[in-house]
Scaffold this motif. Structure first.
Motif, mmCIF file in Angstrom:
data_model
loop_
_atom_site.group_PDB
_atom_site.id
_atom_site.type_symbol
_atom_site.label_atom_id
_atom_site.label_comp_id
_atom_site.label_asym_id
_atom_site.label_seq_id
_atom_site.Cartn_x
_atom_site.Cartn_y
_atom_site.Cartn_z
ATOM 1 N N ALA A 80 0.826 -1.209 0.000
ATOM 2 C CA ALA A 80 0.000 0.000 0.000
ATOM 3 C C ALA A 80 0.856 1.252 0.000
ATOM 4 O O ALA A 80 0.547 2.237 -0.682
ATOM 5 C CB ALA A 80 -0.933 -0.010 1.216
ATOM 6 N N ALA A 81 1.948 1.248 0.765
ATOM 7 C CA ALA A 81 2.842 2.403 0.818
ATOM 8 C C ALA A 81 3.493 2.652 -0.537
ATOM 9 O O ALA A 81 3.589 3.791 -1.005
ATOM 10 C CB ALA A 81 3.900 2.199 1.899
ATOM 11 N N GLU A 82 3.944 1.581 -1.187
ATOM 12 C CA GLU A 82 4.544 1.727 -2.520
ATOM 13 C C GLU A 82 3.520 2.250 -3.524
ATOM 14 O O GLU A 82 3.837 3.115 -4.345
ATOM 15 C CB GLU A 82 5.086 0.387 -3.008
ATOM 16 C CG GLU A 82 6.413 -0.005 -2.422
ATOM 17 C CD GLU A 82 7.040 -1.164 -3.174
ATOM 18 O OE1 GLU A 82 8.230 -1.067 -3.520
ATOM 19 O OE2 GLU A 82 6.345 -2.162 -3.431
ATOM 20 N N THR A 83 2.316 1.722 -3.468
ATOM 21 C CA THR A 83 1.269 2.153 -4.386
ATOM 22 C C THR A 83 0.982 3.636 -4.224
ATOM 23 O O THR A 83 0.674 4.338 -5.199
ATOM 24 C CB THR A 83 -0.017 1.340 -4.149
ATOM 25 O OG1 THR A 83 0.271 -0.052 -4.348
ATOM 26 C CG2 THR A 83 -1.122 1.754 -5.109
ATOM 27 N N ALA A 84 1.111 4.133 -2.989
ATOM 28 C CA ALA A 84 0.862 5.542 -2.703
ATOM 29 C C ALA A 84 2.050 6.434 -3.034
ATOM 30 O O ALA A 84 1.955 7.658 -2.932
ATOM 31 C CB ALA A 84 0.485 5.712 -1.230
ATOM 32 N N GLY A 85 3.180 5.841 -3.430
ATOM 33 C CA GLY A 85 4.315 6.647 -3.862
ATOM 34 C C GLY A 85 5.573 6.541 -3.034
ATOM 35 O O GLY A 85 6.551 7.265 -3.286
ATOM 36 N N ALA A 86 5.609 5.647 -2.042
ATOM 37 C CA ALA A 86 6.836 5.479 -1.259
ATOM 38 C C ALA A 86 7.981 5.056 -2.175
ATOM 39 O O ALA A 86 7.804 4.236 -3.072
ATOM 40 C CB ALA A 86 6.625 4.443 -0.159
ATOM 41 N N ASP A 87 9.153 5.612 -1.924
ATOM 42 C CA ASP A 87 10.325 5.313 -2.738
ATOM 43 C C ASP A 87 11.126 4.135 -2.203
ATOM 44 O O ASP A 87 12.074 3.673 -2.847
ATOM 45 C CB ASP A 87 11.226 6.544 -2.813
ATOM 46 C CG ASP A 87 10.494 7.752 -3.365
ATOM 47 O OD1 ASP A 87 10.176 7.748 -4.559
ATOM 48 O OD2 ASP A 87 10.217 8.692 -2.585
ATOM 49 N N ALA A 96 -2.034 6.309 9.424
ATOM 50 C CA ALA A 96 -2.712 5.315 8.591
ATOM 51 C C ALA A 96 -3.839 4.611 9.334
ATOM 52 O O ALA A 96 -4.828 4.177 8.719
ATOM 53 C CB ALA A 96 -1.699 4.283 8.090
ATOM 54 N N ILE A 97 -3.730 4.500 10.654
ATOM 55 C CA ILE A 97 -4.807 3.890 11.438
ATOM 56 C C ILE A 97 -6.101 4.679 11.264
ATOM 57 O O ILE A 97 -7.195 4.113 11.233
ATOM 58 C CB ILE A 97 -4.404 3.825 12.926
ATOM 59 C CG1 ILE A 97 -3.265 2.811 13.110
ATOM 60 C CG2 ILE A 97 -5.604 3.448 13.802
ATOM 61 C CD1 ILE A 97 -2.682 2.801 14.502
ATOM 62 N N LEU A 98 -5.974 5.982 11.103
ATOM 63 C CA LEU A 98 -7.150 6.847 10.988
ATOM 64 C C LEU A 98 -7.536 7.135 9.536
ATOM 65 O O LEU A 98 -8.726 7.281 9.236
ATOM 66 C CB LEU A 98 -6.892 8.163 11.717
ATOM 67 C CG LEU A 98 -6.546 8.045 13.208
ATOM 68 C CD1 LEU A 98 -6.233 9.420 13.787
ATOM 69 C CD2 LEU A 98 -7.678 7.391 13.982
ATOM 70 N N THR A 99 -6.566 7.235 8.656
ATOM 71 C CA THR A 99 -6.852 7.673 7.283
ATOM 72 C C THR A 99 -6.630 6.595 6.232
ATOM 73 O O THR A 99 -7.046 6.761 5.084
ATOM 74 C CB THR A 99 -5.972 8.869 6.905
ATOM 75 O OG1 THR A 99 -4.602 8.436 6.801
ATOM 76 C CG2 THR A 99 -6.069 9.985 7.939
ATOM 77 N N GLY A 100 -5.929 5.521 6.597
ATOM 78 C CA GLY A 100 -5.494 4.523 5.624
ATOM 79 C C GLY A 100 -4.061 4.807 5.188
ATOM 80 O O GLY A 100 -3.604 5.959 5.207
ATOM 81 N N MET A 101 -3.334 3.762 4.820
ATOM 82 C CA MET A 101 -1.933 3.903 4.436
ATOM 83 C C MET A 101 -1.773 4.780 3.195
ATOM 84 O O MET A 101 -0.845 5.597 3.106
ATOM 85 C CB MET A 101 -1.308 2.529 4.197
ATOM 86 C CG MET A 101 0.169 2.556 3.850
ATOM 87 S SD MET A 101 1.228 3.247 5.157
ATOM 88 C CE MET A 101 1.308 1.833 6.272
ATOM 89 N N ASP A 102 -2.662 4.632 2.230
ATOM 90 C CA ASP A 102 -2.561 5.407 0.996
ATOM 91 C C ASP A 102 -2.545 6.900 1.292
ATOM 92 O O ASP A 102 -1.656 7.630 0.843
ATOM 93 C CB ASP A 102 -3.714 5.055 0.058
ATOM 94 C CG ASP A 102 -3.591 5.753 -1.285
ATOM 95 O OD1 ASP A 102 -2.963 5.179 -2.193
ATOM 96 O OD2 ASP A 102 -4.113 6.874 -1.428
ATOM 97 N N GLN A 103 -3.508 7.360 2.066
ATOM 98 C CA GLN A 103 -3.594 8.791 2.360
ATOM 99 C C GLN A 103 -2.432 9.252 3.223
ATOM 100 O O GLN A 103 -1.886 10.343 3.026
ATOM 101 C CB GLN A 103 -4.918 9.112 3.064
ATOM 102 C CG GLN A 103 -5.211 10.610 3.184
ATOM 103 C CD GLN A 103 -5.357 11.268 1.831
ATOM 104 O OE1 GLN A 103 -6.151 10.821 1.011
ATOM 105 N NE2 GLN A 103 -4.588 12.317 1.581
ATOM 106 N N ALA A 104 -2.043 8.430 4.198
ATOM 107 C CA ALA A 104 -0.948 8.808 5.091
ATOM 108 C C ALA A 104 0.352 9.012 4.322
ATOM 109 O O ALA A 104 1.104 9.965 4.570
ATOM 110 C CB ALA A 104 -0.762 7.740 6.168
ATOM 111 N N VAL A 105 0.633 8.120 3.369
ATOM 112 C CA VAL A 105 1.864 8.248 2.573
ATOM 113 C C VAL A 105 1.750 9.430 1.620
ATOM 114 O O VAL A 105 2.704 10.212 1.468
ATOM 115 C CB VAL A 105 2.145 6.943 1.807
ATOM 116 C CG1 VAL A 105 3.307 7.138 0.825
ATOM 117 C CG2 VAL A 105 2.473 5.821 2.782
#
Length: 239
Positions: free
Chosen positions: A31-38, A220-229
């Motif tokens: 999920a973090a990678e999908t959201a743009g984590a390097d 991420a607990i509150l917003t989801g991993m995608d939004q947090a990243v």
């Protein structure tokens, strides 16, 4: 633009708290990678309090960006790293009684051991980073013993309780980043950085990558991993 490496250790902490199989740190990494984590960071501790070997091996198969393995410079961990072949190893100090890593490696005390660990890892084609306090003598020694990069320990700045202390600690980070760059080390930063403290790094172009875990997992607990990243990537992009 500096990169963002997301540490998913505390997803495993939550999993292990109940002795179950979820939440899954592997899914969090995807999920973090999908959201743009390097990059994805995990710390394989001696006591396996969160991440375990199964996690590391699965992440090596799944991570598409960059897998960074934090570990102590022990023979056990070196053996695992040589087998798994992460993209980068970050050598860190480790004490069983600490809640989280409390400071940078003391290279002056442990120079010979760390020098040998660096040589072993680099001979296997694994880049080596040293997690280090913003101390100029330590950084010069990291260069001397052939580290590829340093990660400046930013905890003292992030945890400072007053403006004078924050300013003093941040000045040390700036000096460390500049001397590291001058020595042609890649300079990263991490520990305690959150959505408020990241903004202090605006204009410090010497930082190549921020390693951030707890604050992202907490959001991420509150917003989801995608939004947090995505939120953190946006803040880093504005630096």
């Amino acid at each position: 633009m500096a990169q963002l490496a997301v540490n998913v250790d505390h997803v495993a902490t939550l999993r292990n708290a109940r002795g179950v199989t979820f939440p899954e740190p592997i899914a969090a990494a995807v999920a973090a990678e999908t959201a743009g984590a390097d990059g994805i960071v995990v710390h394989l501790r001696e006591d396996r309090r969160h991440i375990n070997e199964r996690d590391v091996r699965l992440l090596r198969k799944i991570v598409q960006s960059k897998l960074i393995l934090e570990m102590g410079a022990t023979s056990e961990m070196l053996g695992i790293a040589l087998d798994v072949k992460p993209d980068c190893v970050t050598l860190v100090p480790e004490k069983r009684e600490e809640l989280t890593t409390e400071g940078g490696l003391d290279l002056i005390t442990h120079e010979n051991n760390i020098r040998q660990a660096i040589a072993t890892l680099k001979n296997a084609g694994i880049a080596v980073c040293i997690f280090i306090d913003p101390d100029l003598d330590q950084i010069k020694l990291a260069h001397k013993i052939d580290a590829d990069m340093i990660e400046i320990h930013t905890g003292a700045f992030c945890d400072a309780t007053n403006d004078a202390q924050k300013q003093s600690e941040f000045s040390r980070i700036v000096d460390a980043a500049k001397i590291g760059t001058k020595l042609k080390l890649e300079v990263n930063a991490g520990h305690g950085i959150g959505y408020n403290t990241i903004q202090a790094f605006k204009g410090l172009s010497e930082i190549s990558e921020f390693s951030i875990g707890h604050s992202i997992v907490a959001r991420a607990i509150l917003t989801g991993m995608d939004q947090a990243v995505r939120d953190m990537k946006q803040l880093i992009g504005a630096l």
